[in-house]
Design a protein around this motif. Structure first.
Motif, short mmCIF file in Angstrom:
data_model
loop_
_atom_site.label_atom_id
_atom_site.label_comp_id
_atom_site.label_asym_id
_atom_site.label_seq_id
_atom_site.Cartn_x
_atom_site.Cartn_y
_atom_site.Cartn_z
N PRO A 22 1.32 -1.16 0.31
CA PRO A 22 0.21 0.28 -0.25
C PRO A 22 0.89 1.30 0.28
CG PRO A 22 -0.48 -1.29 1.83
CD PRO A 22 0.66 -2.26 1.49
N PRO A 23 0.43 2.26 -1.07
CA PRO A 23 1.10 3.65 -0.89
C PRO A 23 1.80 3.87 0.34
CG PRO A 23 -0.07 3.81 -2.58
CD PRO A 23 -0.65 2.45 -2.19
N ALA A 24 0.32 4.13 1.08
CA ALA A 24 0.31 4.66 2.68
C ALA A 24 1.34 4.40 2.88
CB ALA A 24 -0.78 4.87 3.47
N GLU A 25 1.94 2.87 3.61
CA GLU A 25 2.63 1.97 4.41
C GLU A 25 4.12 2.33 3.22
OE1 GLU A 25 1.80 -2.16 4.35
OE2 GLU A 25 0.21 -1.76 5.15
N VAL A 26 4.10 2.44 2.62
CA VAL A 26 5.55 2.79 1.63
C VAL A 26 5.96 5.43 2.28
CG1 VAL A 26 6.74 3.18 -0.51
CG2 VAL A 26 5.55 1.04 -0.17
N GLU A 27 4.91 5.05 2.50
CA GLU A 27 5.08 6.84 2.44
C GLU A 27 5.47 7.21 4.09
OE1 GLU A 27 1.37 8.77 1.82
OE2 GLU A 27 2.02 8.84 -0.40
N ALA A 28 4.87 5.65 5.05
CA ALA A 28 4.67 6.46 6.04
C ALA A 28 6.29 5.90 6.79
CB ALA A 28 3.75 4.92 6.70
N VAL A 29 7.42 4.73 5.88
CA VAL A 29 7.75 4.38 5.86
C VAL A 29 9.20 5.25 5.65
CG1 VAL A 29 10.46 2.39 5.36
CG2 VAL A 29 8.27 1.75 6.17
N ALA A 30 9.21 5.66 4.64
CA ALA A 30 10.17 6.85 4.10
C ALA A 30 10.11 8.01 4.82
CB ALA A 30 9.81 7.13 2.47
N ALA A 31 8.67 8.97 5.05
CA ALA A 31 8.71 9.36 5.99
C ALA A 31 9.50 9.56 7.77
CB ALA A 31 7.37 10.14 6.27
N GLY A 32 9.35 8.14 8.31
CA GLY A 32 10.29 7.86 9.10
C GLY A 32 11.88 7.89 9.03
N TRP A 33 12.18 7.52 8.02
CA TRP A 33 13.53 8.34 7.11
C TRP A 33 14.00 9.59 7.30
CZ3 TRP A 33 13.79 4.51 2.73
CH2 TRP A 33 13.62 2.76 3.41
N MET A 34 12.88 10.30 6.64
CA MET A 34 13.10 11.47 6.87
C MET A 34 13.40 12.57 8.15
SD MET A 34 10.66 12.98 3.95
CE MET A 34 9.67 12.01 3.91
N GLU A 53 20.46 26.90 10.25
CA GLU A 53 20.09 25.59 9.79
C GLU A 53 19.13 24.50 10.62
OE1 GLU A 53 21.23 23.77 7.09
OE2 GLU A 53 20.36 26.42 6.41
N PHE A 54 19.17 25.23 12.17
CA PHE A 54 18.67 24.18 13.30
C PHE A 54 17.09 24.86 12.80
CE2 PHE A 54 16.28 24.57 17.10
CZ PHE A 54 16.88 23.79 17.94
N TRP A 55 16.80 25.92 12.87
CA TRP A 55 15.32 26.56 12.85
C TRP A 55 14.63 25.44 11.41
CZ3 TRP A 55 13.03 27.01 16.70
CH2 TRP A 55 13.12 27.36 17.67
N ARG A 56 15.26 25.45 10.05
CA ARG A 56 15.27 24.89 8.43
C ARG A 56 14.80 23.61 9.34
NH1 ARG A 56 17.44 22.76 3.88
NH2 ARG A 56 19.63 23.11 4.85
N TRP A 57 15.76 22.77 10.35
CA TRP A 57 15.22 21.59 9.78
C TRP A 57 14.48 21.30 10.72
CZ3 TRP A 57 16.15 17.74 6.91
CH2 TRP A 57 18.17 17.88 5.92
N GLY A 58 14.04 22.42 12.08
CA GLY A 58 12.94 21.64 12.52
C GLY A 58 11.20 22.01 12.02
N ASN A 59 11.69 22.61 11.38
CA ASN A 59 10.19 23.26 10.66
C ASN A 59 10.28 22.02 9.92
OD1 ASN A 59 10.15 25.63 11.06
ND2 ASN A 59 10.59 26.15 9.06
N VAL A 60 11.33 21.09 9.22
CA VAL A 60 10.78 20.18 8.31
C VAL A 60 10.83 18.67 9.23
CG1 VAL A 60 12.07 18.11 7.06
CG2 VAL A 60 12.86 20.30 6.98
N ALA A 61 11.02 18.86 10.11
CA ALA A 61 11.02 18.28 11.55
C ALA A 61 9.58 17.89 12.58
CB ALA A 61 11.91 17.49 13.07
N GLN A 62 8.72 18.82 12.17
CA GLN A 62 7.93 19.60 13.50
C GLN A 62 6.69 18.92 11.95
OE1 GLN A 62 7.34 20.62 15.97
NE2 GLN A 62 4.87 19.37 15.48
N ALA A 63 7.04 19.68 10.15
CA ALA A 63 5.89 18.64 9.80
C ALA A 63 5.81 17.36 9.51
CB ALA A 63 5.94 20.14 8.28
N LEU A 64 6.43 16.97 9.35
CA LEU A 64 6.14 14.79 9.41
C LEU A 64 6.21 15.24 10.75
CD1 LEU A 64 10.38 14.60 8.54
CD2 LEU A 64 8.48 14.44 7.00
N ILE A 65 6.15 15.25 11.66
CA ILE A 65 5.60 14.79 12.64
C ILE A 65 4.16 15.38 12.81
CG2 ILE A 65 5.18 15.05 16.06
CD1 ILE A 65 8.53 15.57 15.47
N ASP A 66 3.62 16.11 12.36
CA ASP A 66 2.53 17.00 12.43
C ASP A 66 1.70 15.88 11.77
OD1 ASP A 66 2.80 19.27 14.38
OD2 ASP A 66 2.54 20.54 13.36
N ASP A 67 2.40 15.18 10.18
CA ASP A 67 1.48 14.34 9.64
C ASP A 67 1.14 12.46 9.49
OD1 ASP A 67 0.95 14.46 6.80
OD2 ASP A 67 2.42 13.35 6.05
#
Length: 340
Positions: A22-34, A53-67
């Motif tokens: 299922p694409p959702a499972e594939v995306e979840a694994v990839a999101a975990g790596w990211m 750079e800290f806040w740039r990656w903080g934004n990325v991490a937060q977006a992944l957590i919220d998703d």
């Protein structure tokens, strides 16, 4: 010809009888790596004092957590660490709020996440104890440095609700608050700079343990295959020993550019996403009916910690994927029900 076509079709489809996951499972694994990679980058730039750079990656991490609807068990530590670093980075700024309760300072908001990190490990007891103590003292110290002595006394009451818990420290801090002197030896000995240094020591160990991150390994192979070599790569990745030697010559990071933080803060209002078993969950989840057991947990938490201390109630109670905002709304509902 038909057999060849069929064989080719079978190879393209991954083999006869096999279906794609299922694409959702594939995306979840990839999101975990990211997410793991984003956390690694946050740690590196926090240690190096590179705010942008800290806040740039903080934004990325937060977006992944919220998703994600629920954080997998093996990634809880990563989530807690991201949330902790965001709050520690803004620890001196009382105008910054990560909770809906505006009384809660960034460092006070960081404390529950540090508690959850401690639960995920069974070693480093001394370092854990040092960081916890420094966070608690600096929660009070930052208020005093800004002239908020009444608020400092209030936060002390929230931190130490049990009369027998850490009584010597509680008494010392109460005396310091009454003196209205933010430069007493106790606060100077357990300074914010020392807290940052201890957190850096902790994340150095975390990065050592996570050098096998899939994306880091894949990127390493790619860089080496392009002929850049390991020497060039090492200059761009974390060398813990070099960083440690350079820490003394670098200034303490000023992790707070408002235009970068604003987008983070929009998401962080819903970061009261901690339950007692350690799940840090994104907002926007499906509504779940409150159980009788959860209501009892909420009432018990309010009796112990008081109305408004949703973070502590959430950490110490047994709730089903709830947030601090949910606890507050449910308490209002229960109060209306009892009045009817």
């Amino acid at each position: 010809m038909a057999e060849a076509a069929e064989s080719s079709s079978g190879r393209a489809g991954g083999g006869r009888g096999r279906s794609s996951p299922p694409p959702a499972e594939v995306e979840a694994v990839a999101a975990g790596w990211m997410l793991e990679f984003a956390c690694y980058c946050m740690c590196r730039h926090f240690g190096e004092g590179c705010a942008a750079e800290f806040w740039r990656w903080g934004n990325v991490a937060q977006a992944l957590i919220d998703d994600v609807s629920k954080i997998p068990t093996h990634q809880k530590k990563v989530v807690y660490l991201c949330q902790l670093l965001l709050r520690i980075a803004k620890g001196k700024n009382l105008e910054c709020h990560f909770e809906n309760d505006k009384r809660i300072s960034p460092l006070e908001s960081a404390l529950p996440f540090w508690t959850l990190l401690e639960r995920e490990e069974n070693k480093l007891e001394k370092l854990h104890e040092d960081i916890r103590l420094l966070i608690q003292i600096q929660i009070v110290a930052v208020h005093m440095e800004n002239g908020y002595f009444r608020e400092a006394a209030e936060v002390l009451e929230r931190l130490y609700t049990d009369s027998d818990s850490d009584k010597p420290l509680r008494v010392k801090l109460a005396t310091v608050i009454r003196s209205k002197d933010p430069y007493v030896p106790l606060l100077q000995s357990f300074s914010y700079d020392l807290l940052i240094s201890k957190v850096k020591s902790y994340i150095e160990l975390f990065m050592k343990e996570n050098e096998t991150n899939f994306l880091i390994q894949a990127a390493t192979k790619q860089v080496e295959s392009n002929g850049l070599g390991a020497t060039t790569l090492q200059s761009k990745t974390v060398n813990v020993e070099d960083d440690k030697r350079n820490l003394e010559t670098k200034q303490r990071p000023h992790l707070g550019q408002k235009h970068r933080v604003s987008s983070v803060l929009q998401n962080l209002n819903s970061l009261q996403n901690v339950e007692t078993h350690g799940d840090a969950l994104a907002s926007g989840r499906r509504r779940q009916r409150w159980t009788y057991k959860e209501d009892l947990e909420l009432k018990s938490g309010i009796r112990k910690f008081g109305v408004g201390n949703w973070a502590k109630i959430l950490v110490h109670g047994h709730f089903n994927n709830r947030t601090g905002v949910m606890l507050k709304d449910r308490w209002r509902t229960l109060c209306r029900i009892e009045q009817d």
